[in-house]
Design an enzyme around this catalytic site. Sequence first.
Site, PDB file in Angstrom:
ATOM      1  N   MET A   1      35.082  53.624 -19.873  1.00 29.62           N
ATOM      2  CA  MET A   1      35.625  52.423 -19.250  1.00 29.62           C
ATOM      3  C   MET A   1      35.970  51.356 -20.286  1.00 29.62           C
ATOM      4  SD  MET A   1      35.990  52.924 -16.075  1.00 29.62           S
ATOM      5  CE  MET A   1      36.275  51.257 -15.502  1.00 29.62           C
TER       6      MET A   1
ATOM      7  N   ASP B   1      30.460  48.244 -29.889  1.00 28.59           N
ATOM      8  CA  ASP B   1      29.505  49.271 -29.466  1.00 28.59           C
ATOM      9  C   ASP B   1      28.416  49.363 -30.531  1.00 28.59           C
ATOM     10  OD1 ASP B   1      28.237  51.677 -28.299  1.00 28.59           O
ATOM     11  OD2 ASP B   1      30.088  51.810 -27.140  1.00 28.59           O
TER      12      ASP B   1
ATOM     13  N   VAL C   1      28.736  48.157 -20.464  1.00 30.40           N
ATOM     14  CA  VAL C   1      27.681  49.065 -20.906  1.00 30.40           C
ATOM     15  C   VAL C   1      27.146  49.851 -19.710  1.00 30.40           C
ATOM     16  CG1 VAL C   1      27.101  47.540 -22.826  1.00 30.40           C
ATOM     17  CG2 VAL C   1      25.778  47.396 -20.718  1.00 30.40           C
TER      18      VAL C   1
ATOM     19  N   GLU D   1      25.188  51.658 -16.618  1.00 30.13           N
ATOM     20  CA  GLU D   1      24.690  51.064 -15.379  1.00 30.13           C
ATOM     21  C   GLU D   1      23.160  51.130 -15.314  1.00 30.13           C
ATOM     22  OE1 GLU D   1      27.008  49.250 -14.238  1.00 30.13           O
ATOM     23  OE2 GLU D   1      27.468  50.135 -12.303  1.00 30.13           O
TER      24      GLU D   1
ATOM     25  N   LYS E   1      21.606  46.379 -19.730  1.00 29.63           N
ATOM     26  CA  LYS E   1      22.527  45.258 -19.548  1.00 29.63           C
ATOM     27  C   LYS E   1      21.867  43.908 -19.831  1.00 29.63           C
ATOM     28  CE  LYS E   1      25.827  47.087 -16.127  1.00 29.63           C
ATOM     29  NZ  LYS E   1      27.090  46.984 -16.888  1.00 29.63           N
TER      30      LYS E   1
ATOM     31  N   SER F   1      29.343  48.802 -11.073  1.00 27.82           N
ATOM     32  CA  SER F   1      29.609  49.352  -9.748  1.00 27.82           C
ATOM     33  C   SER F   1      28.482  49.064  -8.767  1.00 27.82           C
ATOM     34  CB  SER F   1      29.834  50.869  -9.842  1.00 27.82           C
ATOM     35  OG  SER F   1      28.749  51.500 -10.484  1.00 27.82           O
TER      36      SER F   1
ATOM     37  N   HIS G   1      35.103  44.889 -11.226  1.00 22.64           N
ATOM     38  CA  HIS G   1      34.897  46.334 -11.099  1.00 22.64           C
ATOM     39  C   HIS G   1      36.231  47.049 -11.292  1.00 22.64           C
ATOM     40  CE1 HIS G   1      33.535  49.940  -8.450  1.00 22.64           C
ATOM     41  NE2 HIS G   1      33.496  50.219  -9.738  1.00 22.64           N
TER      42      HIS G   1
ATOM     43  N   ASN H   1      38.708  53.745 -12.814  1.00 20.42           N
ATOM     44  CA  ASN H   1      39.143  54.695 -13.831  1.00 20.42           C
ATOM     45  C   ASN H   1      40.240  55.611 -13.263  1.00 20.42           C
ATOM     46  OD1 ASN H   1      39.175  56.168 -16.197  1.00 20.42           O
ATOM     47  ND2 ASN H   1      37.300  57.276 -15.787  1.00 20.42           N
TER      48      ASN H   1
ATOM     49  N   ASN I   1      32.235  50.943  -4.089  1.00 16.32           N
ATOM     50  CA  ASN I   1      31.235  51.953  -4.422  1.00 16.32           C
ATOM     51  C   ASN I   1      30.200  52.161  -3.333  1.00 16.32           C
ATOM     52  OD1 ASN I   1      32.451  52.557  -6.816  1.00 16.32           O
ATOM     53  ND2 ASN I   1      30.578  52.485  -7.990  1.00 16.32           N
TER      54      ASN I   1
END
Length: 292
Positions: free
Chosen positions: A17, A36, A99, A101, A106, A128, A149, A152, A199
């Site tokens: 993502m 990252d 990052v 879920e 997070k 999500s 949100h 993809n 979701n």
Amino acid sequence: MPDIGVRTIGVIGAGVMGSEVAQVFAQAGFEVVLVDVTDDALERARQTIQRSLRFQRMLGARTGLAAPPTVDRAEVLGRIRFTTELADVADADFVVENVTEDWDVKRPVFEELDAVCKPHVVFAVNTSVIPITRVGGVTGRPDRVIGAHFMNPVSLKPMVEVIRGFHTSEETVRTMLAVLAAIGKEGVVVADSPGFVSNRVLMLTVNEAAYLVHERVAEASEVDRLFKGCFGHTMGPLETADLIGLDTILLSIEGLYRSFGDSKYRPCPLLKQLVDAGLLGRKSGRGFHNYE
């Protein structure tokens, strides 16, 4: 690019993502700082973006979705700074976090971002299932934290689910919608609730489809054919799961299960087994379907 007071975008997380998000902002003319934790992750992101730009029109033709205009690959990549230092987003005007879920992952990211970024900077949480209000609560700027949100593949989806936390201000909502418009996307604003709209429905559908395969009611290919043939879906639920990543799907359904305490969100054993086996979908070459 319209003047919305945002020139540089910080993108945290260079996975599937995060790479897509960085790409769409760079294609729209923004300067991007992609962060990252390892150089290997950043190099994979660079290669992913290069491939995506190369095959963008081909993917658009295959999925029936509209691809953005062709751009010079070197020019787009030249707008992205790849770094392992979170402090490098200190001069960003807007931040998008992508990052994993997992709240334990997070939370410290947002605590550090809050210390590094300028006070007016908006934090967009690409999640999500994790409540936006919870994220805002660990920062000193809960009014400037909002959910974004993205779906993809980000480059081919025209819409983004925007989630207003308890303290999210109207100004922050307007900024978020303006940023999305600048990359050619429409935002739909919904209230904060685990799973939000998309979701909360999608994960139940994917999980139930997995149960159908687990119980040998149908093969994965048959489930997806029915959804495409009967309902006109571009992709079936298990193809969609493979595209998202089965590890992400499992984290999301587990998050909904914890949040609501409702047995309807109990993860399918087959889904858990595939993740344990490292069969995560397209990114690993095999999931409910084989891509090798």
